[in-house]
Structure formats: structure tokens, C-alpha cells
Motif scaffolding. Structure first.
Motif, short mmCIF file in Angstrom:
data_model
loop_
_atom_site.label_atom_id
_atom_site.label_comp_id
_atom_site.label_asym_id
_atom_site.label_seq_id
_atom_site.Cartn_x
_atom_site.Cartn_y
_atom_site.Cartn_z
N ILE A 32 0.81 -1.14 0.02
CA ILE A 32 -0.16 -0.06 -0.12
C ILE A 32 0.98 1.28 0.20
O ILE A 32 1.82 1.32 0.82
N PRO A 33 0.89 2.22 -1.13
CA PRO A 33 1.81 3.07 -1.18
C PRO A 33 1.99 3.91 -0.04
O PRO A 33 0.63 4.53 0.35
N ASN A 34 2.62 4.64 0.41
CA ASN A 34 2.91 5.63 1.44
C ASN A 34 2.40 6.72 0.87
O ASN A 34 1.50 7.54 1.81
N ARG A 35 2.59 7.29 -0.40
CA ARG A 35 1.81 8.38 -1.03
C ARG A 35 0.54 8.44 -0.96
O ARG A 35 -0.43 9.33 -0.63
N LEU A 36 -0.26 7.28 -0.95
CA LEU A 36 -1.57 7.06 -0.93
C LEU A 36 -2.18 7.31 0.53
O LEU A 36 -3.26 7.95 0.70
N THR A 37 -1.34 6.66 1.38
CA THR A 37 -1.97 6.86 2.79
C THR A 37 -1.80 8.32 3.28
O THR A 37 -2.65 8.93 3.81
N ALA A 38 -0.44 8.99 3.08
CA ALA A 38 -0.09 10.10 3.39
C ALA A 38 -1.21 11.20 2.84
O ALA A 38 -1.71 12.17 3.54
N GLY A 39 -1.43 11.01 1.58
CA GLY A 39 -2.24 11.88 0.84
C GLY A 39 -3.55 11.79 1.46
O GLY A 39 -4.22 12.92 1.47
N SER A 40 -4.07 10.80 1.49
CA SER A 40 -5.45 10.55 1.99
C SER A 40 -5.44 11.09 3.42
O SER A 40 -6.48 11.79 3.60
N ALA A 41 -4.47 11.13 4.22
CA ALA A 41 -4.75 11.31 5.43
C ALA A 41 -4.53 13.00 5.40
O ALA A 41 -5.46 13.63 6.19
N LEU A 42 -3.93 13.50 4.79
CA LEU A 42 -3.93 15.14 4.44
C LEU A 42 -5.32 15.71 4.04
O LEU A 42 -5.68 16.45 4.52
N LEU A 43 -5.61 14.76 2.71
CA LEU A 43 -7.08 15.35 2.23
C LEU A 43 -8.07 14.92 3.45
O LEU A 43 -9.20 15.92 3.49
N LEU A 44 -8.14 13.97 4.03
CA LEU A 44 -9.14 13.82 5.29
C LEU A 44 -9.11 15.09 6.37
O LEU A 44 -10.22 15.54 6.66
N GLY A 45 -7.74 15.35 6.49
CA GLY A 45 -7.61 16.40 7.49
C GLY A 45 -8.29 17.71 7.06
O GLY A 45 -9.00 18.39 7.80
N CYS A 46 -8.12 17.81 5.71
CA CYS A 46 -8.83 19.17 5.04
C CYS A 46 -10.03 19.11 5.07
O CYS A 46 -10.99 19.90 5.36
N ALA A 47 -10.74 17.82 4.80
CA ALA A 47 -12.37 17.75 4.76
C ALA A 47 -12.84 17.92 6.21
O ALA A 47 -13.92 18.52 6.25
N TRP A 48 -12.15 17.61 7.01
CA TRP A 48 -12.48 17.72 8.61
C TRP A 48 -12.58 19.12 8.90
O TRP A 48 -13.49 19.83 9.55
N ALA A 49 -11.45 19.69 8.29
CA ALA A 49 -11.18 21.19 8.65
C ALA A 49 -12.17 22.07 8.03
O ALA A 49 -12.76 23.09 8.61
N VAL A 50 -12.68 21.83 6.81
CA VAL A 50 -13.73 22.22 6.06
C VAL A 50 -15.24 22.12 6.62
O VAL A 50 -16.14 22.83 6.73
N GLY A 51 -15.28 20.86 6.75
CA GLY A 51 -16.84 20.30 7.27
C GLY A 51 -17.33 20.34 8.65
O GLY A 51 -18.18 20.68 9.01
N ASP A 52 -16.26 20.02 9.42
CA ASP A 52 -16.47 20.21 10.89
C ASP A 52 -15.12 20.03 11.70
O ASP A 52 -14.94 19.17 12.37
N PRO A 53 -14.66 21.47 11.79
CA PRO A 53 -13.43 21.50 12.28
C PRO A 53 -13.36 21.07 13.79
O PRO A 53 -11.97 20.71 14.27
N SER A 54 -14.25 21.20 14.76
CA SER A 54 -14.39 20.60 15.93
C SER A 54 -14.25 19.25 16.10
O SER A 54 -13.77 18.88 17.06
#
Length: 151
Positions: A32-54
Motif C-alpha cells: 500500500i503506497p505511502n503516498r496513498l495513505t499520506a495523501g489520504s490523511a492530508l485530504l481527510l484532515g482538510c475535509a474535517w477542517a472544512v466540514g466540521d473542524p471541531s
């Protein structure tokens, strides 16, 4: 006029493609490529920050809760699960929060059932030597839980 996505939908827009790619790459190369898990984690963090930062700190805590034990297991028993699986579990924790527990349990249950099928088909000796990639099963558990409203 603009399209407003719920946080659940934002998470799904990142999580579901990531799980699909993890499944395909793990089936093909047992990695499982590191760039996939790292990129997904970064995008998920952004999704939480935009959608429900709390909820971002809680989601991050669940990423650690899901990923660290599997990473320890991967280090202790390196012939079984790999670090990519542990990182994928952390991505699931970040996406699903407390619902990651159910996703991991479902994933491991489906993997165990697949193992039983391999043993039934190949016999006990051959089945015990067989290995299965874990990402497809973790992905199945994650998709089921997300589809049922987890996150």
C-alpha cells in the motif's frame, strides 16, 4: 448557486477512492503506497477542517488509536501484516472516528472467513501457508461502516 456537501460526503469523496486504490495495489503488489495513505490523511484532515473542524482532534486521536496497535503488531510479527495495513487503519480512524472500531472488526471478520474458505478449498496444510492481502478486507469493513453512516 453552489453544491454544498455534508462532512460525511466530503469524507466519502476521499475515503472511498483511497480504499479502492489500496485494495487494487495490495492485490497486485502486496503493498500500500505511502503516498496513498499520506495523501489520504492530508485530504481527510482538510475535509474535517472544512466540514466540521471541531471533530478534527477527535478524528486524529482515532487515527492513532487504530494505527498504532496495528503498527506495533506489524513490527512484532513482520511476516504477517505490514506497515501499509497499519497506515491504512490510521486513515480509516481519521475518516470514521469511533466507528473505526466496527470497521476494523468487520474487516478482520471478513478476512477470517476468507481464510476459512482458503483452508476448506486447499486443505489445512496448504491453507496455513497461504497468505491474503489485508487491505481488501479493511476496505470492505471501512466502506460498510461509512455506508451505514459512520464518521
Amino acid at each position: 448557486m453552489y453544491l454544498q456537501l455534508s462532512t460525511h460526503a466530503l469524507i466519502g469523496c476521499v475515503l472511498l477512492p483511497a480504499l479502492l486504490v489500496a485494495t487494487v495495489t495490495d492485490l497486485r503488489s502486496r503493498r500500500i503506497p505511502n503516498r496513498l495513505t499520506a495523501g489520504s490523511a492530508l485530504l481527510l484532515g482538510c475535509a474535517w477542517a472544512v466540514g466540521d473542524p471541531s471533530r478534527l482532534p477527535t478524528a486524529a486521536a482515532w487515527a492513532l488509536t487504530a494505527g498504532v496497535p496495528l503498527a506495533a503488531l506489524a513490527l512484532l510479527v513482520p511476516v504477517g501484516m505490514g506497515m501499509g495495513d497499519a497506515k491504512l487503519a490510521a486513515v480509516l480512524g481519521l475518516a470514521l472516528g469511533p466507528a473505526v472500531t466496527g470497521a476494523l472488526l468487520l474487516g478482520f471478520l471478513i478476512a477470517a472467513l476468507a481464510g476459512v474458505l482458503v483452508i476448506a478449498r486447499s486443505g489445512l496444510a496448504a491453507g496455513r501457508r497461504a497468505t491474503l492481502p489485508l487491505a481488501p478486507f479493511l476496505a470492505a469493513g471501512g466502506m460498510l461502516v461509512w455506508g451505514l453512516g459512520g464518521a
